[in-house]
Write an enzyme that holds these catalytic residues in place. Structure first.
Site, mmCIF file in Angstrom:
data_model
loop_
_atom_site.group_PDB
_atom_site.id
_atom_site.type_symbol
_atom_site.label_atom_id
_atom_site.label_comp_id
_atom_site.label_asym_id
_atom_site.label_seq_id
_atom_site.Cartn_x
_atom_site.Cartn_y
_atom_site.Cartn_z
ATOM 1 N N CYS A 40 34.884 40.451 47.848
ATOM 2 C CA CYS A 40 34.294 39.339 47.098
ATOM 3 C C CYS A 40 35.391 38.759 46.222
ATOM 4 O O CYS A 40 35.969 39.485 45.391
ATOM 5 C CB CYS A 40 33.153 39.882 46.236
ATOM 6 S SG CYS A 40 32.409 38.662 45.142
ATOM 7 N N CYS B 247 36.037 32.377 49.113
ATOM 8 C CA CYS B 247 34.811 33.147 48.891
ATOM 9 C C CYS B 247 34.424 33.726 50.242
ATOM 10 O O CYS B 247 34.445 33.009 51.254
ATOM 11 C CB CYS B 247 33.707 32.236 48.359
ATOM 12 S SG CYS B 247 32.055 32.980 48.375
HETATM 13 N N1 DGL Z 1 31.345 36.555 48.322
HETATM 14 C C1 DGL Z 1 31.517 36.152 46.935
HETATM 15 C C2 DGL Z 1 32.954 35.644 46.771
HETATM 16 O O1 DGL Z 1 33.782 35.962 47.611
HETATM 17 C C3 DGL Z 1 30.389 35.269 46.582
HETATM 18 C C4 DGL Z 1 30.325 34.690 45.273
HETATM 19 C C5 DGL Z 1 28.990 34.663 44.594
HETATM 20 O O2 DGL Z 1 28.247 35.619 44.677
HETATM 21 O O3 DGL Z 1 28.767 33.643 43.915
HETATM 22 O O4 DGL Z 1 33.322 34.994 45.833
#
Ligand code: DGL
Length: 256
Positions: A73, A182
């Site tokens: 993430c 993301c």
């Molecule tokens: N997968 C997360 C990232 O890479 C998602 C972000 C979120 O939850 O807003 O930033």
């Protein structure tokens, strides 16, 4: 230790895009994925809250005897990883927006799509300052995109118009590359590419993260040497009836 699982953490389904590639490169490893879909998205939360949730997720994985943790993430990485590395004994591998390869391999403008938390973090701004000498990177905050992607998975909601509205101002801007900052966004990669009239190269940083994971396993002598296919365990903080089924579909079938 070699047979212990590798833990994957994300605010929700996004990290599955990273796990999917890890399974391709290292199918012999055992994996445990924890997605915090109950609290997704992280990208619109206060930094302290993102830290707390990430720490909780990482601690949960540690209790499952993981030998390494991938914080799959970008948002959690930008806020929590440096601090967590000081406290935790197993190696932590994290995400980095693929700004460097995008600058090296393309000319022209590069859109960096990410959450507001990621785009305002010191970590990412230092990275941009270090490599983007000609000011080619344009930061594009996508405050709700991860949430919309979660909704499209769990509630089958169409997000095309939301996505198109984000990209519209850049359609005529001589964009040559897009960095997906993301891990949720690779699930809508085709939609993004199709939006632009010219050819766009997309960088998601996933190959770099998985290559780094492999290096760390080798360096620490904890890579699974078995020739057999490993196991994948999927868990989520969202306890709805079909949550795990949908995670699995996304990982193995691709439902977006
Ligand atoms: N997968 C997360 C990232 O890479 C998602 C972000 C979120 O939850 O807003 O930033």
């Amino acid at each position: 230790m070699r047979k212990n699982p590798i833990g994957f953490f994300d605010s929700g389904v996004g990290g599955l895009s990273v796990l999917k590639y890890a399974l391709k490169i290292m199918p012999e490893e055992n994996y445990i994925y924890f997605g915090d879909s109950l609290n997704a998205p992280y990208g619109t939360k206060a930094k302290e809250h993102v830290f707390e949730l990430t720490e909780k997720g990482v601690e949960y994985l540690l209790k499952q005897n993981v030998k390494a943790i991938v914080v799959a993430c970008n948002t959690a990485t930008s806020i929590a990883v440096d601090e967590l590395r000081k406290k935790i004994s197993v190696p932590i591998i994290s995400m980095e927006p693929a700004i460097k390869p995008a600058l090296e391999k393309t000319k022209g403008k590069i859109l960096l799509l990410a959450t507001n938390v990621t785009l305002s973090s010191d970590r990412v701004n230092k990275l941009i300052d270090k490599y983007d000498h000609d000011k080619r990177v344009i930061k594009v905050p996508c405050p709700e995109l991860a949430k919309k992607i979660e909704e499209s998975v769990f509630k089958n909601i169409n997000i095309d118009s939301y996505l198109n509205n984000i990209l519209l101002p850049y359609r005529e801007c001589d964009v040559t590359a897009i960095v997906l900052g993301c891990t949720h966004y690779p699930f809508v990669k085709d939609k993004i590419v199709n939006f632009f009239k010219n050819e766009i190269i997309v960088f998601d940083g996933i190959d770099g993260t998985v290559a780094h994971l492999k290096e760390i396993l080798i360096e620490n002598d904890i890579k699974n040497l078995s020739n057999e296919k490993g196991t994948v365990t999927i868990e989520s903080s969202l306890k709805e009836k079909n949550t795990i089924e949908l995670y699995n579909k996304l990982l193995f079938g691709g439902i977006l």
